[in-house]
Design a protein around this motif. Structure first.
Motif, short mmCIF file in Angstrom:
data_model
loop_
_atom_site.label_atom_id
_atom_site.label_comp_id
_atom_site.label_asym_id
_atom_site.label_seq_id
_atom_site.Cartn_x
_atom_site.Cartn_y
_atom_site.Cartn_z
N GLU A 3 82.94 54.49 56.74
CA GLU A 3 83.61 53.65 57.73
C GLU A 3 85.03 54.15 58.01
N ARG A 4 85.73 54.63 57.00
CA ARG A 4 87.07 55.18 57.19
C ARG A 4 87.04 56.44 58.06
N ARG A 5 85.89 57.04 58.21
CA ARG A 5 85.73 58.24 59.03
C ARG A 5 85.06 57.95 60.36
N GLY A 6 85.01 56.66 60.73
CA GLY A 6 84.54 56.28 62.05
C GLY A 6 83.09 55.88 62.17
N TYR A 7 82.36 55.86 61.07
CA TYR A 7 80.96 55.44 61.10
C TYR A 7 80.90 53.92 61.00
N THR A 8 79.95 53.34 61.71
CA THR A 8 79.80 51.88 61.69
C THR A 8 78.38 51.50 61.31
N LEU A 9 78.27 50.34 60.72
CA LEU A 9 76.95 49.79 60.41
C LEU A 9 76.32 49.32 61.71
N THR A 10 75.07 49.67 61.92
CA THR A 10 74.39 49.31 63.17
C THR A 10 73.72 47.94 63.09
N GLY A 11 73.55 47.42 61.87
CA GLY A 11 72.78 46.20 61.68
C GLY A 11 71.32 46.48 61.40
N GLU A 12 70.92 47.74 61.57
CA GLU A 12 69.55 48.14 61.27
C GLU A 12 69.40 48.43 59.78
N ARG A 28 75.90 61.82 68.98
CA ARG A 28 75.85 60.72 68.02
C ARG A 28 75.24 61.23 66.71
N ILE A 29 75.76 60.71 65.60
CA ILE A 29 75.21 61.00 64.28
C ILE A 29 74.80 59.68 63.65
N ARG A 30 73.61 59.69 63.07
CA ARG A 30 73.10 58.52 62.33
C ARG A 30 72.80 58.95 60.90
N MET A 31 72.89 58.00 60.00
CA MET A 31 72.56 58.25 58.60
C MET A 31 72.08 56.96 57.97
N THR A 32 71.48 57.09 56.80
CA THR A 32 71.11 55.91 56.03
C THR A 32 71.81 55.99 54.68
N VAL A 33 72.24 54.83 54.19
CA VAL A 33 72.93 54.72 52.91
C VAL A 33 72.35 53.51 52.19
N LEU A 34 72.12 53.64 50.90
CA LEU A 34 71.65 52.48 50.14
C LEU A 34 72.64 51.32 50.30
N HIS A 35 72.13 50.15 50.58
CA HIS A 35 72.98 48.99 50.90
C HIS A 35 73.94 48.61 49.78
N VAL A 36 73.64 48.95 48.55
CA VAL A 36 74.48 48.56 47.42
C VAL A 36 75.60 49.57 47.14
N ARG A 37 75.68 50.63 47.92
CA ARG A 37 76.70 51.65 47.69
C ARG A 37 77.93 51.35 48.55
N ALA A 38 78.57 50.25 48.25
CA ALA A 38 79.70 49.75 49.04
C ALA A 38 80.84 50.77 49.14
N THR A 39 81.14 51.46 48.07
CA THR A 39 82.23 52.44 48.09
C THR A 39 81.91 53.58 49.05
N VAL A 67 71.70 51.48 58.15
CA VAL A 67 71.88 52.59 59.08
C VAL A 67 73.32 52.58 59.57
N MET A 68 73.93 53.75 59.52
CA MET A 68 75.29 53.93 60.02
C MET A 68 75.26 54.93 61.14
N GLU A 69 76.25 54.82 62.04
CA GLU A 69 76.25 55.66 63.22
C GLU A 69 77.68 55.93 63.66
N LYS A 70 77.86 57.09 64.29
CA LYS A 70 79.14 57.44 64.88
C LYS A 70 78.90 58.15 66.19
N SER A 71 79.60 57.73 67.22
CA SER A 71 79.59 58.44 68.49
C SER A 71 80.65 59.53 68.41
N LEU A 72 80.28 60.71 68.85
CA LEU A 72 81.20 61.85 68.76
C LEU A 72 81.95 62.05 70.06
#
Length: 174
Positions: free
Chosen positions: A137-146, A120-131, A169-174
């Protein structure tokens, strides 16, 4: 694509690339610049050395097309536990971003994590960086709600230009 562990002789180029990719404004800036959100430098030598000292198990990987060629991209990978890795500092030189190099570096980073028993990979992204969120998300990462707070009391990574910043927080299962 082969990513190499950064060595000390790479530090200057890594710092320059991070600051251009995250903070440069105007012509030649990155499509995912933090313009209008954060001011100041994103990285300096002291901060980079401190990160390595505090997190010796982390890998800052670099990409060059040839061993002596210019630095084209980076990615920070840090094991958080036996199966989860944190991904950060994914950068690509802004003048070559249209080549799809970010996708390729991200895929190589995922392969690196798999090769080190990560699932699994996790990352953080500023919430206002929608693009940028949509790009991941197009590469399989999802928002965790955290969420995680922005570090307003620590300007080592730059000074916030807004008072409502936080990370998703975004996450992807590999």
């Amino acid at each position: 694509m082969i990513l190499q562990d950064a060595v000390e002789s790479d530090y200057s180029e890594i710092i320059d690339l991070a600051n251009v990719a995250y903070r440069k404004t105007g012509p030649g800036s990155s499509w995912n610049s933090e313009q209008g959100l954060i001011a100041g430098q994103r990285l300096n030598e002291s901060l980079l050395r401190d990160e390595f000292a505090r997190k010796p198990e982390a890998h800052l990987l670099v990409y060059r097309e040839t061993p002596e060629g210019p630095l084209l991209g980076t990615v920070w990978l840090e094991p958080k536990d036996t199966s989860t890795w944190y991904l950060g500092l994914l950068t690509v030189r802004p003048d070559i971003q249209a080549r799809g190099l970010g996708k390729t570096i991200l895929a190589a980073a995922e392969d690196f994590v798999r090769a080190h028993a990560g699932v699994r990979i996790r990352m953080t992204v500023l919430h206002v960086r929608a693009t940028l969120i949509a790009w991941y998300e197009r590469r399989g990462y999802t928002l965790t709600g955290e969420t995680e707070p922005w570090h307003y009391d620590d300007e080592r990574f730059g000074k916030a230009l807004r008072d409502d910043l936080y990370f998703v927080v975004m996450e992807k299962s590999l």
